[in-house]
Write a protein that holds these residues in place. Structure first.
Motif, mmCIF file in Angstrom:
data_model
loop_
_atom_site.group_PDB
_atom_site.id
_atom_site.type_symbol
_atom_site.label_atom_id
_atom_site.label_comp_id
_atom_site.label_asym_id
_atom_site.label_seq_id
_atom_site.Cartn_x
_atom_site.Cartn_y
_atom_site.Cartn_z
ATOM 1 N N ALA A 177 34.650 34.805 35.988
ATOM 2 C CA ALA A 177 34.335 35.155 34.604
ATOM 3 C C ALA A 177 35.587 35.768 33.986
ATOM 4 O O ALA A 177 36.473 36.259 34.706
ATOM 5 C CB ALA A 177 33.178 36.144 34.565
ATOM 6 N N PRO A 178 35.686 35.753 32.651
ATOM 7 C CA PRO A 178 36.901 36.282 32.018
ATOM 8 C C PRO A 178 37.244 37.696 32.458
ATOM 9 O O PRO A 178 38.412 38.054 32.545
ATOM 10 C CB PRO A 178 36.547 36.227 30.521
ATOM 11 C CG PRO A 178 35.579 35.092 30.419
ATOM 12 C CD PRO A 178 34.765 35.139 31.685
ATOM 13 N N GLY A 179 36.223 38.533 32.782
ATOM 14 C CA GLY A 179 36.515 39.903 33.177
ATOM 15 C C GLY A 179 36.873 40.061 34.639
ATOM 16 O O GLY A 179 37.340 41.121 35.055
ATOM 17 N N LYS A 180 36.620 39.057 35.454
ATOM 18 C CA LYS A 180 36.849 39.187 36.897
ATOM 19 C C LYS A 180 38.339 39.108 37.239
ATOM 20 O O LYS A 180 38.801 39.745 38.171
ATOM 21 C CB LYS A 180 36.085 38.105 37.644
ATOM 22 C CG LYS A 180 36.052 38.332 39.151
ATOM 23 C CD LYS A 180 35.082 37.385 39.830
ATOM 24 C CE LYS A 180 35.025 37.655 41.321
ATOM 25 N NZ LYS A 180 34.094 36.750 42.020
ATOM 26 N N MET A 181 39.072 38.307 36.491
ATOM 27 C CA MET A 181 40.523 38.272 36.630
ATOM 28 C C MET A 181 41.100 38.309 35.226
ATOM 29 O O MET A 181 40.689 37.537 34.364
ATOM 30 C CB MET A 181 41.006 37.012 37.358
ATOM 31 C CG MET A 181 42.531 36.924 37.468
ATOM 32 S SD MET A 181 43.121 35.370 38.201
ATOM 33 C CE MET A 181 42.719 35.627 39.914
ATOM 34 N N ASP A 182 42.014 39.227 34.989
ATOM 35 C CA ASP A 182 42.601 39.347 33.668
ATOM 36 C C ASP A 182 43.260 38.035 33.268
ATOM 37 O O ASP A 182 43.922 37.389 34.078
ATOM 38 C CB ASP A 182 43.640 40.482 33.678
ATOM 39 C CG ASP A 182 44.204 40.730 32.301
ATOM 40 O OD1 ASP A 182 45.260 40.170 32.005
ATOM 41 O OD2 ASP A 182 43.567 41.476 31.536
ATOM 42 N N LEU A 183 43.081 37.638 32.002
ATOM 43 C CA LEU A 183 43.622 36.357 31.543
ATOM 44 C C LEU A 183 45.144 36.325 31.668
ATOM 45 O O LEU A 183 45.734 35.294 31.957
ATOM 46 C CB LEU A 183 43.193 36.092 30.097
ATOM 47 C CG LEU A 183 43.358 34.661 29.599
ATOM 48 C CD1 LEU A 183 42.571 33.693 30.465
ATOM 49 C CD2 LEU A 183 42.907 34.548 28.144
ATOM 50 N N ASP A 184 45.791 37.484 31.469
ATOM 51 C CA ASP A 184 47.249 37.535 31.634
ATOM 52 C C ASP A 184 47.635 37.235 33.080
ATOM 53 O O ASP A 184 48.620 36.532 33.345
ATOM 54 C CB ASP A 184 47.791 38.907 31.227
ATOM 55 C CG ASP A 184 47.708 39.131 29.722
ATOM 56 O OD1 ASP A 184 47.649 38.126 28.981
ATOM 57 O OD2 ASP A 184 47.703 40.296 29.295
ATOM 58 N N ASP A 185 46.858 37.788 34.032
ATOM 59 C CA ASP A 185 47.129 37.503 35.445
ATOM 60 C C ASP A 185 46.896 36.020 35.743
ATOM 61 O O ASP A 185 47.620 35.411 36.536
ATOM 62 C CB ASP A 185 46.227 38.355 36.341
ATOM 63 C CG ASP A 185 46.588 39.828 36.277
ATOM 64 O OD1 ASP A 185 47.742 40.134 35.919
ATOM 65 O OD2 ASP A 185 45.716 40.667 36.563
ATOM 66 N N PHE A 186 45.875 35.478 35.111
ATOM 67 C CA PHE A 186 45.592 34.046 35.272
ATOM 68 C C PHE A 186 46.770 33.219 34.790
ATOM 69 O O PHE A 186 47.192 32.258 35.444
ATOM 70 C CB PHE A 186 44.322 33.719 34.486
ATOM 71 C CG PHE A 186 43.974 32.252 34.444
ATOM 72 C CD1 PHE A 186 43.803 31.520 35.600
ATOM 73 C CD2 PHE A 186 43.809 31.605 33.226
ATOM 74 C CE1 PHE A 186 43.464 30.177 35.564
ATOM 75 C CE2 PHE A 186 43.467 30.264 33.175
ATOM 76 C CZ PHE A 186 43.298 29.543 34.341
ATOM 77 N N HIS A 187 47.355 33.598 33.667
ATOM 78 C CA HIS A 187 48.503 32.863 33.130
ATOM 79 C C HIS A 187 49.734 33.028 34.023
ATOM 80 O O HIS A 187 50.528 32.089 34.175
ATOM 81 C CB HIS A 187 48.804 33.325 31.706
ATOM 82 C CG HIS A 187 47.867 32.743 30.696
ATOM 83 N ND1 HIS A 187 47.820 33.187 29.403
ATOM 84 C CD2 HIS A 187 46.950 31.767 30.784
ATOM 85 C CE1 HIS A 187 46.912 32.504 28.730
ATOM 86 N NE2 HIS A 187 46.369 31.634 29.561
ATOM 87 N N ILE A 188 49.903 34.209 34.608
ATOM 88 C CA ILE A 188 51.009 34.413 35.547
ATOM 89 C C ILE A 188 50.848 33.492 36.752
ATOM 90 O O ILE A 188 51.804 32.858 37.216
ATOM 91 C CB ILE A 188 51.085 35.888 35.984
ATOM 92 C CG1 ILE A 188 51.520 36.764 34.806
ATOM 93 C CG2 ILE A 188 52.054 36.052 37.160
ATOM 94 C CD1 ILE A 188 51.441 38.255 35.089
ATOM 95 N N LEU A 189 49.618 33.409 37.256
ATOM 96 C CA LEU A 189 49.341 32.528 38.386
ATOM 97 C C LEU A 189 49.639 31.076 38.031
ATOM 98 O O LEU A 189 50.300 30.354 38.783
ATOM 99 C CB LEU A 189 47.884 32.682 38.809
ATOM 100 C CG LEU A 189 47.380 31.707 39.877
ATOM 101 C CD1 LEU A 189 48.144 31.908 41.176
ATOM 102 C CD2 LEU A 189 45.890 31.866 40.100
ATOM 103 N N LEU A 190 49.158 30.654 36.866
ATOM 104 C CA LEU A 190 49.416 29.282 36.438
ATOM 105 C C LEU A 190 50.905 29.033 36.263
ATOM 106 O O LEU A 190 51.412 27.966 36.596
ATOM 107 C CB LEU A 190 48.691 29.001 35.115
ATOM 108 C CG LEU A 190 47.170 28.847 35.155
ATOM 109 C CD1 LEU A 190 46.649 28.543 33.767
ATOM 110 C CD2 LEU A 190 46.753 27.763 36.117
#
Length: 311
Positions: A177-190
């Motif tokens: 869910a959007p709150g489970k992993m910060d979207l910024d962290d998601f973008h760093i991962l990508l």
């Protein structure tokens, strides 16, 4: 001095539909439809209205066609028949958006190219933008866009194991869910995955090759174009080069290569011979004849060995 450079394959160019060249091209089509001379079309208000109406229609129609064809390719890949791409596959784009105050860089993931362009991915990278050009360069897929106070550029790739929708994103088979992993962290991962081209979960789309059977790689040296194709025939040397120069289009080099890199090296050697020959750019037949003379063979007409081009 000319250099061997990757050759762009322009899939969509908005400027063309606004040009005098396009108006003339469409005027010829209208003339053919009505069985009249093109000059009559150019001097007829009624027929020129047909021309402009067709241009107004096609400027968006052909853009929509390219987007739909890309997403059709994506759906085929999602069937899981390609071992490089499992069924869970999305598009990811990195690039820059220039505004009046400062340019910004970022990354956006979406489930399809249409979602990416319509702002339905992880971010709306192209908000208020019109698409100006779509270009395939040796498997890359770039989008050039503009808006009232700047420009945008996106490099689009395919990414496996990641999908995104309004409920969050799925990574490695698990939904976050959007709150489970910060979207910024998601973008760093990508971003970390994005930099791994053709290896692991992120790869070049090779859209023109997959959708239209275009060359895997294309290079240009002056007016000479080298197209490198991979023939899937089970041979250990599956790559071939087709050379276009002057009035000669798509002449087989006559040699097969073990890799695209080996084929490109042949193109480079061919180009350097042209450069050394007083900056001349011979047509392939003449180049082959000159090469045979240099090798001490009979010159002939350059069409021996089934017209193959040899070094």
């Amino acid at each position: 001095m000319d250099l061997l450079m990757p050759a762009e394959r322009v899939l969509y160019d908005r400027a063309y539909y606004l040009s005098d060249e396009a108006e003339k091209d469409y005027a010829f089509e209208v003339a053919e439809e009505h069985g009249v001379d093109v000059g009559e079309v150019l001097y007829s208000d009624e027929l020129m209205k047909e021309v402009r109406d067709a241009l107004d229609r096609d400027i968006d129609l052909y853009l929509d066609d390219e987007i739909a064809n890309f997403d059709s390719m994506l759906r085929e890949l999602k069937c899981g028949d390609d071992p490089e791409h499992p069924a869970e596959i999305s598009v990811v784009a990195m690039g820059s958006v220039g505004r009046w105050d400062v340019p910004s860089r970022g990354l956006v993931a979406a489930n399809s190219l249409r979602d990416l362009i319509d702002g339905k991915g992880s971010a709306d990278a192209l908000v208020d933008c019109q698409i100006d050009r779509i270009v395939d360069t040796n498997g890359t897929f770039s989008i050039e866009a503009s808006h009232h106070d700047g420009t945008a550029y996106l490099d689009v790739r395919l990414i496996s194991g990641v999908s995104f929708d309004g409920k969050g994103f799925r990574l490695g088979g698990e939904r976050y869910a959007p709150g489970k992993m910060d979207l910024d962290d998601f973008h760093i991962l990508l971003g970390n995955l994005y930099d791994v081209s053709d290896v692991g979960p992120c790869s070049l789309p090779h859209f023109a090759e997959r959708a239209y059977g275009a060359a895997q790689e294309s290079y240009r040296f002056g007016e000479t174009v080298f197209d490198i194709y991979c023939e899937t025939s089970g041979t250990d040397r599956p790559y071939k080069v087709m050379v276009s120069a002057g009035e000669t289009v798509g002449k087989d080099a006559g040699t097969r290569f073990a890799s695209a890199e080996e084929a490109k090296a042949w193109c480079y050697r061919y180009s350097m011979r042209e450069l050394a020959d007083e900056e001349k750019k011979p047509v392939p037949g003449k180049a082959a004849s000159a090469a045979k003379k240099a090798a001490g063979c009979s010159a002939g007409d350059g069409t021996g060995d089934a017209g193959a081009i040899k070094l």
